[in-house]
Scaffold this motif. Structure first.
Motif, PDB file in Angstrom:
ATOM      1  N   TYR A 251      -4.975   3.355   7.444  1.00 48.08           N
ATOM      2  CA  TYR A 251      -4.363   1.885   7.920  1.00 48.08           C
ATOM      3  C   TYR A 251      -4.007   1.127   6.626  1.00 48.08           C
ATOM      4  CZ  TYR A 251      -2.427  -2.126   9.996  1.00 48.08           C
ATOM      5  OH  TYR A 251      -1.780  -3.365  10.334  1.00 48.08           O
ATOM      6  N   LYS A 252      -4.865   0.985   5.938  1.00 46.83           N
ATOM      7  CA  LYS A 252      -4.870  -0.142   4.824  1.00 46.83           C
ATOM      8  C   LYS A 252      -4.467   0.511   3.381  1.00 46.83           C
ATOM      9  CE  LYS A 252      -7.850  -3.861   7.075  1.00 46.83           C
ATOM     10  NZ  LYS A 252      -8.915  -4.652   6.979  1.00 46.83           N
ATOM     11  N   LEU A 253      -4.224   1.619   3.392  1.00 46.88           N
ATOM     12  CA  LEU A 253      -3.569   2.374   1.939  1.00 46.88           C
ATOM     13  C   LEU A 253      -2.383   1.693   1.648  1.00 46.88           C
ATOM     14  CD1 LEU A 253      -4.513   6.007   2.592  1.00 46.88           C
ATOM     15  CD2 LEU A 253      -5.911   4.318   1.185  1.00 46.88           C
ATOM     16  N   PRO A 254      -1.886   1.770   0.453  1.00 50.77           N
ATOM     17  CA  PRO A 254      -0.798   1.027  -0.137  1.00 50.77           C
ATOM     18  C   PRO A 254       0.435   1.947   0.369  1.00 50.77           C
ATOM     19  CG  PRO A 254      -2.061   2.145  -2.101  1.00 50.77           C
ATOM     20  CD  PRO A 254      -3.076   2.178  -0.654  1.00 50.77           C
TER      21      PRO A 254
ATOM     22  N   THR B 161       1.520   5.378  -0.945  1.00 49.84           N
ATOM     23  CA  THR B 161       0.793   6.460  -0.384  1.00 49.84           C
ATOM     24  C   THR B 161       1.535   7.010   0.729  1.00 49.84           C
ATOM     25  OG1 THR B 161      -1.254   5.606  -1.294  1.00 49.84           O
ATOM     26  CG2 THR B 161      -1.281   7.286   0.459  1.00 49.84           C
ATOM     27  N   PHE B 162       2.018   6.331   1.572  1.00 50.02           N
ATOM     28  CA  PHE B 162       2.855   6.906   2.659  1.00 50.02           C
ATOM     29  C   PHE B 162       4.100   7.398   2.289  1.00 50.02           C
ATOM     30  CE2 PHE B 162      -0.229   3.804   4.437  1.00 50.02           C
ATOM     31  CZ  PHE B 162      -0.884   4.460   5.193  1.00 50.02           C
ATOM     32  N   ALA B 163       4.708   6.730   1.080  1.00 52.14           N
ATOM     33  CA  ALA B 163       5.915   7.334   0.679  1.00 52.14           C
ATOM     34  C   ALA B 163       5.986   8.541   0.107  1.00 52.14           C
ATOM     35  CB  ALA B 163       6.553   6.270  -0.549  1.00 52.14           C
ATOM     36  N   ILE B 164       4.749   8.675  -0.565  1.00 53.43           N
ATOM     37  CA  ILE B 164       4.417  10.293  -1.346  1.00 53.43           C
ATOM     38  C   ILE B 164       4.161  11.108  -0.094  1.00 53.43           C
ATOM     39  CG2 ILE B 164       2.755  11.539  -2.355  1.00 53.43           C
ATOM     40  CD1 ILE B 164       2.289   8.910  -4.192  1.00 53.43           C
ATOM     41  N   ALA B 165       3.702  10.693   1.024  1.00 52.38           N
ATOM     42  CA  ALA B 165       3.327  11.694   2.222  1.00 52.38           C
ATOM     43  C   ALA B 165       4.631  12.157   2.920  1.00 52.38           C
ATOM     44  CB  ALA B 165       2.366  10.915   3.141  1.00 52.38           C
TER      45      ALA B 165
ATOM     46  N   VAL C  74       2.425   8.882   8.898  1.00 56.01           N
ATOM     47  CA  VAL C  74       3.306   7.808   8.593  1.00 56.01           C
ATOM     48  C   VAL C  74       3.814   7.065   9.717  1.00 56.01           C
ATOM     49  CG1 VAL C  74       5.286   7.081   6.986  1.00 56.01           C
ATOM     50  CG2 VAL C  74       3.839   9.089   6.418  1.00 56.01           C
ATOM     51  N   ILE C  75       4.189   7.763  10.688  1.00 57.65           N
ATOM     52  CA  ILE C  75       4.714   7.173  11.969  1.00 57.65           C
ATOM     53  C   ILE C  75       3.754   6.217  12.537  1.00 57.65           C
ATOM     54  CG2 ILE C  75       5.478   7.624  14.226  1.00 57.65           C
ATOM     55  CD1 ILE C  75       7.031   9.855  13.265  1.00 57.65           C
ATOM     56  N   VAL C  76       2.548   6.563  12.750  1.00 54.90           N
ATOM     57  CA  VAL C  76       1.624   5.737  13.429  1.00 54.90           C
ATOM     58  C   VAL C  76       1.327   4.341  12.568  1.00 54.90           C
ATOM     59  CG1 VAL C  76      -0.894   5.464  14.101  1.00 54.90           C
ATOM     60  CG2 VAL C  76       0.488   7.658  14.799  1.00 54.90           C
ATOM     61  N   VAL C  77       0.905   4.525  11.554  1.00 52.68           N
ATOM     62  CA  VAL C  77       0.755   3.150  10.514  1.00 52.68           C
ATOM     63  C   VAL C  77       2.048   2.495  10.665  1.00 52.68           C
ATOM     64  CG1 VAL C  77       0.566   2.675   8.242  1.00 52.68           C
ATOM     65  CG2 VAL C  77      -0.764   4.790   9.133  1.00 52.68           C
ATOM     66  N   SER C  78       3.363   3.155  10.482  1.00 54.45           N
ATOM     67  CA  SER C  78       4.219   2.294  10.628  1.00 54.45           C
ATOM     68  C   SER C  78       4.372   1.335  11.995  1.00 54.45           C
ATOM     69  CB  SER C  78       5.698   2.869  10.193  1.00 54.45           C
ATOM     70  OG  SER C  78       5.590   3.720   9.272  1.00 54.45           O
TER      71      SER C  78
ATOM     72  N   LEU D 115       5.494  -2.540   6.049  1.00 51.44           N
ATOM     73  CA  LEU D 115       4.687  -3.721   5.740  1.00 51.44           C
ATOM     74  C   LEU D 115       3.360  -3.797   5.149  1.00 51.44           C
ATOM     75  CD1 LEU D 115       5.515  -5.247   9.577  1.00 51.44           C
ATOM     76  CD2 LEU D 115       6.775  -5.375   7.435  1.00 51.44           C
ATOM     77  N   ALA D 116       2.886  -4.941   4.783  1.00 44.14           N
ATOM     78  CA  ALA D 116       1.545  -4.603   4.267  1.00 44.14           C
ATOM     79  C   ALA D 116       0.269  -4.757   5.150  1.00 44.14           C
ATOM     80  CB  ALA D 116       1.209  -6.125   3.368  1.00 44.14           C
TER      81      ALA D 116
END
Length: 390
Positions: A263-266, A269-273, A306-310, A377-378
C-alpha cells in the motif's frame, strides 16, 4: 460469496451455444453496463441515507433472479433480462460495500486496516471464484449449464444471508433536519447526499483524480468478459475453458492479498506494474495458444494489485459524509468506459479475431500507466494532509 458463481466461466459459452454471435454477446454486455451506470450514482446516494447492510442483502437477491433468468429463459431476451438484474445488483453493491467497510472501521478507529482488509476480502472472493471455476467443469458434465446456474442461484441466497449477519454500527444518515414527514423528509435527505457526494468529486482535485483513476482501472476489467471466447479461439474445449480462467482468478487473489503490504509503495511502482500488465496480456493473447493464459494471468494479478491500492487511497481521500456516493461516481465512469470497450469489441469482431481485439485493449492500459504517478494518491498520512489543503 458474491463470486462463488460457477456460471462465471461458462456464461459467454452459454450464450454462444444458444446461437448468439460475438456482436450479440457484446450487446448484452452493453445492456449490463448501461443498467449499472444508470443506477450507480443514485444507488450510492441511497446507501448514504439508508441501511447499507440491507442494500447488500437486496443486491444479492436480485443477482439470484438474474442467474435464474439465464437458465430458465435461454434466449437473447432472457439473457438481457438477466443482465438488467445483474446490473441493478452491481449498482446496489458497488460503492455501498466499500463505504460500509470503511465507515465500520472508522467507527472503531481502525481505518488504517482498510487496505489490508479490502485486499484480503478481494483475495477471498477470488479464491471462492477459483473454487467455483474449478467446480464449473464437473457441474457442466453432470448437469450442463442448468446445474451450474442452480448452484449460482443458491450461492447468491447464501450471500444474502451472510450480508444480513454483518454488524452495522454506522447510524443511518439524517442529512438535514426537516419538518416534512415520512417520504418527503427521506427524499430531501437523499437529494442532499447526492449533491454532497457529487460536489465533493467536482470541487476536490484530490478526490477527482482518484475517482478518475479508479474508474479507468475498473473499466479495464472488461477484459475478462472475453477470456472464455479467447480460450475457445485458442482451441480449448468447453470443459477446459474454466481451468484456463482459473489461472487468471488465482493471480487476482494473489494480487489482492499483496495490496496491504504494498500500500505505501511509491506511485511509480504501480505505474510500472500497470505497464507490465499491458505487455503481459497483449503477449498472451497474441500467442493464440492456451499457454498464452500464463502471461495473461500474471498481468491480471498485477492489475488487481493496482486496483485495490487505488481504491484504498480513494477512500482515504474522501472527507465528506457521502462516501458511498463518491465511490459510486467512480463506478459510474467505470461502467461508461466498459460500455465503450464492449461496443468496440462488437464492432471490431466483424473484422478482427478475439486475440487481436484483446491485445488492442492493452493500449489504453499502457497509456494509463503513464498517468498513474500523477493520479495515484499518496499513502494515507500524506493523502490526509493534501486533502485538508485541498
Amino acid at each position: 460469496m458474491q463470486d462463488f458463481i460457477p456460471l462465471y466461466p461458462l456464461y459467454q459459452l452459454l450464450f454462444a451455444d444458444h446461437g448468439l454471435s460475438a456482436a450479440q454477446i457484446s450487446t448484452l454486455f452493453v445492456i449490463w453496463s448501461a443498467t449499472a451506470f444508470a443506477l450507480e450514482v443514485p444507488s450510492g446516494a441511497w446507501a448514504d441515507t439508508y441501511s447499507r447492510r440491507k442494500l447488500l442483502v437486496l443486491g444479492a437477491l436480485i443477482s439470484a433472479l438474474g442467474y435464474a433468468a439465464w437458465i430458465t429463459l435461454p434466449s437473447f431476451a432472457g439473457f438481457a433480462l438477466g443482465f438488467v438484474l445483474w446490473g441493478t445488483s452491481s449498482a446496489l453493491i458497488s460503492g455501498t460495500y466499500e463505504a460500509f467497510v470503511y465507515d465500520e472501521l472508522a467507527a472503531g478507529g481502525r481505518t488504517d486496516r482498510y487496505p489490508t482488509l479490502l485486499g484480503r476480502a478481494r483475495s477471498a472472493s477470488f479464491v471462492m471464484n477459483l473454487v467455483a471455476t474449478a467446480l464449473a467443469t464437473p457441474l457442466f458434465k453432470l448437469g450442463g449449464y442448468s446445474l451450474a446456474g442452480v448452484v449460482s442461484v443458491l450461492s447468491c441466497l447464501l450471500q444474502a444471508g451472510v450480508a444480513w449477519s454483518l454488524p452495522e454500527a454506522r447510524p443511518m444518515e439524517t442529512a438535514r433536519e426537516s419538518d416534512e414527514p415520512g417520504a418527503r423528509a427521506a427524499f430531501a435527505s437523499y437529494l442532499h447526499m447526492l449533491r454532497t457526494g457529487v460536489t465533493e468529486v467536482l470541487t476536490s482535485r484530490l478526490v477527482r483524480r482518484a475517482v478518475a483513476l479508479v474508474a479507468l482501472l475498473g473499466g479495464f476489467l472488461a477484459f475478462d468478459e472475453y477470456f472464455p471466447l479467447l480460450a475457445r479461439e485458442a482451441g480449448a474445449t468447453t470443459t477446459a475453458v474454466p481451468l484456463l480462467i482459473a489461472g487468471t482468478v488465482a493471480a487476482q487473489a494473489i494480487g489482492g492479498a499483496l495490496a496491504g503490504p504494498a500500500y505505501k509503495l511509491p506511485a511509480a511502482t504501480f505505474a510500472i506494474a500497470l505497464a507490465a500488465t499491458a505487455v503481459l496480456i497483449a503477449t498472451g493473447s497474441l500467442t493464440r495458444s492456451m499457454w498464452g493464459f500464463l502471461p495473461i494471468a500474471l498481468g491480471y494479478g498485477l492489475m488487481q494489485l493496482v486496483i485495490v491500492v487505488s481504491e484504498s487511497r480513494l477512500q482515504d481521500a474522501i472527507t465528506g459524509p457521502a462516501r458511498a456516493t463518491v465511490t459510486s461516481v467512480s463506478g459510474f465512469f467505470a461502467e461508461v468506459f466498459a460500455v465503450a470497450v464492449y461496443a468496440g469489441f462488437a464492432v471490431g469482431s466483424v473484422w478482427f479475431t478475439m486475440s487481436i481485439l484483446v491485445a488492442a485493449l492493452t493500449i489504453p492500459v499502457l497509456l494509463t500507466a503513464f498517468v498513474v504517478p500523477s493520479a495515484l494518491l499518496a499513502p494515507r498520512s500524506s493523502a490526509a494532509t493534501e486533502a485538508s489543503e485541498t
